[in-house]
Scaffold this active site. Sequence first.
Site, PDB file in Angstrom:
ATOM      1  N   ASP A  21       9.249  -4.191   5.668  1.00 16.50           N
ATOM      2  CA  ASP A  21       8.981  -2.900   6.306  1.00 16.50           C
ATOM      3  C   ASP A  21      10.108  -2.580   7.279  1.00 16.50           C
ATOM      4  O   ASP A  21      10.378  -3.363   8.185  1.00 16.50           O
ATOM      5  CB  ASP A  21       7.629  -3.006   7.039  1.00 16.50           C
ATOM      6  CG  ASP A  21       7.316  -1.765   7.840  1.00 16.50           C
ATOM      7  OD1 ASP A  21       7.911  -0.707   7.559  1.00 16.50           O
ATOM      8  OD2 ASP A  21       6.473  -1.860   8.757  1.00 16.50           O
ATOM      9  N   ASN A  23      10.280   0.461   9.069  1.00 16.45           N
ATOM     10  CA  ASN A  23       9.973   1.462  10.107  1.00 16.45           C
ATOM     11  C   ASN A  23       8.694   1.185  10.882  1.00 16.45           C
ATOM     12  O   ASN A  23       8.185   2.047  11.583  1.00 16.45           O
ATOM     13  CB  ASN A  23       9.924   2.864   9.481  1.00 16.45           C
ATOM     14  CG  ASN A  23       8.819   2.982   8.435  1.00 16.45           C
ATOM     15  OD1 ASN A  23       8.100   2.004   8.196  1.00 16.45           O
ATOM     16  ND2 ASN A  23       8.677   4.144   7.837  1.00 16.45           N
ATOM     17  N   ASP A  25       5.557   0.810  10.044  1.00 18.78           N
ATOM     18  CA  ASP A  25       4.237   1.361   9.707  1.00 18.78           C
ATOM     19  C   ASP A  25       3.374   0.344   8.955  1.00 18.78           C
ATOM     20  O   ASP A  25       2.271   0.671   8.500  1.00 18.78           O
ATOM     21  CB  ASP A  25       4.371   2.671   8.899  1.00 18.78           C
ATOM     22  CG  ASP A  25       4.994   2.455   7.536  1.00 18.78           C
ATOM     23  OD1 ASP A  25       5.386   1.299   7.217  1.00 18.78           O
ATOM     24  OD2 ASP A  25       5.103   3.427   6.761  1.00 18.78           O
ATOM     25  N   ASP A  29       9.092  -0.874   2.426  1.00 18.39           N
ATOM     26  CA  ASP A  29       9.690   0.393   1.992  1.00 18.39           C
ATOM     27  C   ASP A  29      11.093   0.155   1.428  1.00 18.39           C
ATOM     28  O   ASP A  29      11.610  -0.965   1.457  1.00 18.39           O
ATOM     29  CB  ASP A  29       9.714   1.388   3.162  1.00 18.39           C
ATOM     30  CG  ASP A  29      10.247   0.747   4.433  1.00 18.39           C
ATOM     31  OD1 ASP A  29      11.249   0.020   4.346  1.00 18.39           O
ATOM     32  OD2 ASP A  29       9.643   0.950   5.508  1.00 18.39           O
ATOM     33  N   ASP A  98       9.299   0.568 -13.096  1.00 17.50           N
ATOM     34  CA  ASP A  98       8.021   0.411 -13.772  1.00 17.50           C
ATOM     35  C   ASP A  98       7.683   1.743 -14.445  1.00 17.50           C
ATOM     36  O   ASP A  98       7.833   2.802 -13.841  1.00 17.50           O
ATOM     37  CB  ASP A  98       6.944   0.081 -12.731  1.00 17.50           C
ATOM     38  CG  ASP A  98       5.984  -0.987 -13.194  1.00 17.50           C
ATOM     39  OD1 ASP A  98       5.338  -0.772 -14.231  1.00 17.50           O
ATOM     40  OD2 ASP A  98       5.869  -2.015 -12.516  1.00 17.50           O
ATOM     41  N   ASP A 199       4.062  -0.643 -18.261  1.00 20.58           N
ATOM     42  CA  ASP A 199       2.697  -1.021 -17.891  1.00 20.58           C
ATOM     43  C   ASP A 199       1.730  -0.875 -19.071  1.00 20.58           C
ATOM     44  O   ASP A 199       1.697   0.180 -19.712  1.00 20.58           O
ATOM     45  CB  ASP A 199       2.260  -0.089 -16.754  1.00 20.58           C
ATOM     46  CG  ASP A 199       0.994  -0.540 -16.076  1.00 20.58           C
ATOM     47  OD1 ASP A 199       1.007  -1.610 -15.466  1.00 20.58           O
ATOM     48  OD2 ASP A 199      -0.011   0.201 -16.155  1.00 20.58           O
ATOM     49  N   GLU A 256       4.329  -4.776 -20.984  1.00 18.07           N
ATOM     50  CA  GLU A 256       3.183  -5.600 -20.602  1.00 18.07           C
ATOM     51  C   GLU A 256       2.152  -5.476 -21.716  1.00 18.07           C
ATOM     52  O   GLU A 256       1.640  -4.378 -21.952  1.00 18.07           O
ATOM     53  CB  GLU A 256       2.608  -5.105 -19.272  1.00 18.07           C
ATOM     54  CG  GLU A 256       1.539  -6.027 -18.741  1.00 18.07           C
ATOM     55  CD  GLU A 256       0.595  -5.385 -17.743  1.00 18.07           C
ATOM     56  OE1 GLU A 256      -0.019  -6.110 -16.967  1.00 18.07           O
ATOM     57  OE2 GLU A 256       0.449  -4.143 -17.760  1.00 18.07           O
ATOM     58  N   HIS A 328       2.514  -9.723  -9.649  1.00 17.50           N
ATOM     59  CA  HIS A 328       1.667  -9.075  -8.640  1.00 17.50           C
ATOM     60  C   HIS A 328       0.198  -9.000  -9.048  1.00 17.50           C
ATOM     61  O   HIS A 328      -0.631  -8.564  -8.251  1.00 17.50           O
ATOM     62  CB  HIS A 328       2.206  -7.660  -8.375  1.00 17.50           C
ATOM     63  CG  HIS A 328       2.074  -6.780  -9.581  1.00 17.50           C
ATOM     64  ND1 HIS A 328       2.776  -7.009 -10.745  1.00 17.50           N
ATOM     65  CD2 HIS A 328       1.292  -5.709  -9.823  1.00 17.50           C
ATOM     66  CE1 HIS A 328       2.435  -6.104 -11.641  1.00 17.50           C
ATOM     67  NE2 HIS A 328       1.534  -5.302 -11.110  1.00 17.50           N
ATOM     68  N   ASP A 329      -0.121  -9.382 -10.276  1.00 17.79           N
ATOM     69  CA  ASP A 329      -1.519  -9.370 -10.738  1.00 17.79           C
ATOM     70  C   ASP A 329      -2.116 -10.777 -10.852  1.00 17.79           C
ATOM     71  O   ASP A 329      -3.275 -10.917 -11.233  1.00 17.79           O
ATOM     72  CB  ASP A 329      -1.611  -8.740 -12.141  1.00 17.79           C
ATOM     73  CG  ASP A 329      -1.255  -7.268 -12.149  1.00 17.79           C
ATOM     74  OD1 ASP A 329      -1.481  -6.601 -11.128  1.00 17.79           O
ATOM     75  OD2 ASP A 329      -0.746  -6.803 -13.189  1.00 17.79           O
TER      76      ASP A 329
HETATM   77  C1  NOJ Z   1      -1.069  -3.563 -15.000  1.00 22.00           C
HETATM   78  C2  NOJ Z   1      -0.445  -3.594 -13.650  1.00 22.00           C
HETATM   79  O1  NOJ Z   1       0.413  -4.686 -13.556  1.00 22.00           O
HETATM   80  C3  NOJ Z   1      -1.568  -3.622 -12.660  1.00 22.00           C
HETATM   81  O2  NOJ Z   1      -1.143  -3.903 -11.350  1.00 22.00           O
HETATM   82  C4  NOJ Z   1      -2.310  -2.319 -12.747  1.00 22.00           C
HETATM   83  O3  NOJ Z   1      -3.454  -2.373 -11.938  1.00 22.00           O
HETATM   84  C5  NOJ Z   1      -2.741  -2.000 -14.179  1.00 22.00           C
HETATM   85  N1  NOJ Z   1      -1.747  -2.313 -15.160  1.00 22.00           N
HETATM   86  C6  NOJ Z   1      -3.073  -0.558 -14.317  1.00 22.00           C
HETATM   87  O4  NOJ Z   1      -1.912   0.222 -14.210  1.00 22.00           O
END
Ligand code: NOJ
Length: 556
Positions: A21, A23, A25, A29, A98, A199, A256, A328-329
């Site tokens: 970050d 700034n 908040d 960013d 993405d 995605d 993905e 990230h998932d």
């Molecule tokens: C896969 C993404 O990696 C995930 O973070 C997202 O919630 C779903 N697709 C829906 O876009």
Amino acid sequence: MNKTWWKEGIVYQLYPRSFKDSNGDGIGDIRGVIQKLDYLKELGVSIVWLNPVYESPNDDMGYDISDYRNIMGEFGTMEDFNELLEGMHNRGIKLVMDLVVNHSSDEHKWFVESKKSKDNPYRDYYIWGKGKDGNPPNNWGSVFSGSAWQYDETTDEYFLHLFSKKQPDLNWENEKVRKEVYDMMKFWFDKGVDGFRMDVINFISKVPGLPDGHVWPGALYGDFGEHSLNGPRIHEFLQEMNKEVLSKYDVMTVGECPGVSPDMAKEYVGENRNEMNMLFQFEHMGIDTDGPKWNYKHWKLPEFKTIMTKWQVELEDDGWNSLYLNNHDQPRMVSRFGDDKRYRVESAKMLATMLHTMKGTPYVFQGEEIGMTNVKFENINDYKDLEILNAYDELVKGGIMKEEDFMAGVYRMGRDNARTPIQWDNSENGGFTTGTPWLKVNPNYDEINVKNALEDKESIFYYYKKLISLRKDNEVMVYGKFTEFDKDNLKVYCYKREWEGETLLVILNFKGEEVSYQIPEEFKRRNGEIFISNYKDVEIKDEMELRPFEAIVIKY
Ligand code: NOJ
């Protein structure tokens, strides 16, 4: 097999909300990323995949896009983005964005129009259906709990959303939608971006008529998978996208693709298919879950090896693997596949050794390079991910799961494990922000942080740096043929890579204990040298005494 930059490169996945970050908040960013470009350069990665930075109401943290051609206010401006792109290119780093086009945000102007009336020109940009006796058009459940259909009063119809109700699915049957997507892709390519991570791209073609899905034991809704994964027109759509857009640029694509087998993968990424370059498969990500992701399933190393090896072998001559153990998932890899306590450093390095010595392109998810771990927040309100929060409402408040069982599932599998802010140093909030972080920082930042890693020559960071630089000088790591040994061994994963007279033998102890291991017959009594290892003082012997999570790569 063609040689290309995206096969030889290493991808760093950057989740901007949690990176840095600038700034105060509390939200990472673009200017924060710009401040840290030299850090990425130091690590040596050659490609960055940036999670969505487009305008979004953030119901699903940027995966609900309301304007595909603008930057999210919280992240900065288009000028900031341009500077970021230039800063990366100046450092020899490519930028992959993405592409989220299975769905948009319900706040996208297309959807705002679409909702207005049945004869609105944008109506068919989305998938609408009539209810049946007060029920949605079919029984599909959404990935984020509840029905996959949302009723809309204005026109007395339902719209489809495989994800949250703020993520209506785009209608790919409509040629105009496809054209909008292709134009938008060109907009970013013409700016100079170097590729897209796509995605849930294998969800875009749905079976006509949208039939009911199978209801698995214990499930509240039908499974849409059979009727919307790898659907009837998927390859036609991707080939069209390739012809209209991708073939005109030298770019990288990675799709993905949940629910894809190696045979199916070859249709998406086969060299002559003219679709995509690589895909993310999910077989190894399902190894420890039974049905819903919150339910743990015990697994043994041979099952894991079977999956990894199968993908290596099947895509040997056609297609290309994406090598990842977290994103990230998914939970943090050292917590899931290693030991995030006693052997955190050793096991993180061992797993990295595997990722970087297999055939395919390795992906490093931010924080992985310093061995960041899963987190445990006691209070459900400290979680921000809608998947966790919706499932809590449905399962815990709905009396289906006991709170402690659900929370155990969240600690193990929740997406916020991966999304806690990067721990830069041991100052307040790990140096991520001077404000209040949007998601709490993992309290272990005092010990695990970038500053400590950079000051310690034996750190996980420098081990990654070494792996990355070895790859640049050793084609065997990139293109070498993969062969596994001892597939039934319960503790050790062993394989070789061979390329133009050079061989690497990789020996990985997946256990937090000492293990005796006979090296494969063909390497006995041969002279090799240590290529990389995660312990010092390794002696090459026919029978090795491997230390906990020891990784040894020998070059012959
Ligand atoms: C896969 C993404 O990696 C995930 O973070 C997202 O919630 C779903 N697709 C829906 O876009």
